[in-house]
Design a protein around this motif. Structure first.
Motif, short mmCIF file in Angstrom:
data_model
loop_
_atom_site.label_atom_id
_atom_site.label_comp_id
_atom_site.label_asym_id
_atom_site.label_seq_id
_atom_site.Cartn_x
_atom_site.Cartn_y
_atom_site.Cartn_z
N UNK A 141 88.54 42.53 38.98
CA UNK A 141 87.14 41.53 39.17
C UNK A 141 86.99 40.75 40.49
N UNK A 142 87.87 40.71 41.50
CA UNK A 142 87.92 40.16 42.70
C UNK A 142 86.93 40.93 43.46
N UNK A 143 86.53 42.12 43.27
CA UNK A 143 85.52 43.06 44.07
C UNK A 143 84.29 42.79 43.67
N UNK A 144 83.78 42.18 42.81
CA UNK A 144 82.47 41.79 42.54
C UNK A 144 81.63 40.99 43.60
N UNK A 145 82.23 40.04 44.24
CA UNK A 145 81.63 39.24 45.35
C UNK A 145 82.00 39.75 46.76
N UNK A 146 82.71 40.79 46.93
CA UNK A 146 83.03 41.27 48.09
C UNK A 146 83.17 42.80 48.32
N UNK A 147 83.14 43.28 49.57
CA UNK A 147 83.12 44.79 49.74
C UNK A 147 84.58 45.55 49.93
N UNK A 148 84.80 46.49 50.00
CA UNK A 148 86.17 47.12 49.63
C UNK A 148 86.76 46.80 51.24
N UNK A 149 88.17 46.48 51.11
CA UNK A 149 88.60 46.48 52.36
C UNK A 149 89.64 47.26 52.73
N UNK A 150 89.93 47.90 53.99
CA UNK A 150 91.00 48.88 53.99
C UNK A 150 92.23 48.50 54.00
N UNK A 151 93.17 49.36 53.42
CA UNK A 151 94.53 48.70 53.11
C UNK A 151 94.92 47.96 51.70
N UNK A 152 93.65 47.71 50.92
CA UNK A 152 93.75 47.06 49.73
C UNK A 152 93.99 48.06 48.69
N UNK A 153 95.07 47.50 47.66
CA UNK A 153 95.10 48.38 46.60
C UNK A 153 94.26 47.84 45.59
N UNK A 154 93.69 48.71 44.81
CA UNK A 154 92.80 48.76 43.68
C UNK A 154 93.07 49.53 42.60
N UNK A 155 92.67 49.20 41.36
CA UNK A 155 92.79 50.14 40.09
C UNK A 155 91.53 50.96 39.99
N UNK A 156 91.69 52.38 39.79
CA UNK A 156 90.37 53.17 39.82
C UNK A 156 90.50 53.58 38.44
N UNK A 157 89.27 53.46 37.35
CA UNK A 157 89.30 53.98 36.37
C UNK A 157 89.21 55.51 35.82
N UNK A 158 89.75 56.06 34.94
CA UNK A 158 89.88 57.38 34.76
C UNK A 158 89.40 57.69 33.08
N UNK A 159 89.55 58.70 32.44
CA UNK A 159 89.15 58.98 31.36
C UNK A 159 89.72 57.99 30.34
N UNK A 160 88.92 57.76 29.32
CA UNK A 160 89.42 56.75 28.04
C UNK A 160 90.32 57.47 27.30
N UNK A 161 91.32 56.71 26.87
CA UNK A 161 92.24 57.24 25.85
C UNK A 161 91.77 56.41 24.51
#
Length: 113
Positions: free
Chosen positions: A83-103
């Motif tokens: 949710x912190x990325x809604x108001x900012x761009x991606x910054x290099x070196x930042x750890x984010x969670x990337x969604x994959x297939x739904x279980x």
């Protein structure tokens, strides 16, 4: 005297029948089959990623494709995980969670109805 004994006998009989109907074996009898109640829950699987300078959401989705969900569903899952990325761009070196297939998991329990 006969009328009094007959009245007591009827009172006791009606009392036992009423108790049996209200609290006894008849309400506990299983006249219907037990149905299963299932609650479907959807969980989004995700993987942690460290971004590099110049990464965008589109490039990350291209690097880690997901054939089961479309872009809009995946984007909404991405913003719910980050949710912190809604108001900012991606910054290099930042750890984010990337969604994959739904279980999809089903929670089934037997009911009395």
């Amino acid at each position: 005297m006969r009328i009094l004994l007959l009245a007591i006998f009827l009172f006791i009989t009606i009392h036992f029948i009423r108790l049996d109907l209200a609290e006894g074996t008849i309400p506990l009898a299983g006249f219907t089959k037990k149905q299963k109640l299932c609650d479907k829950t959807e969980e989004t699987a995700s993987i942690p990623i460290t971004t590099v300078d110049g990464d965008t959401i589109e490039t990350l989705f291209a690097l880690y494709p997901d054939s089961e969900s479309n872009f809009i569903e995946r984007l909404s899952s991405f913003y719910s995980l980050n949710p912190h990325l809604q108001n900012q761009q991606l910054i290099g070196g930042e750890k984010i969670m990337l969604p994959l297939t739904r279980i999809q998991s089903e929670n089934c329990t037997e009911s009395d109805r």
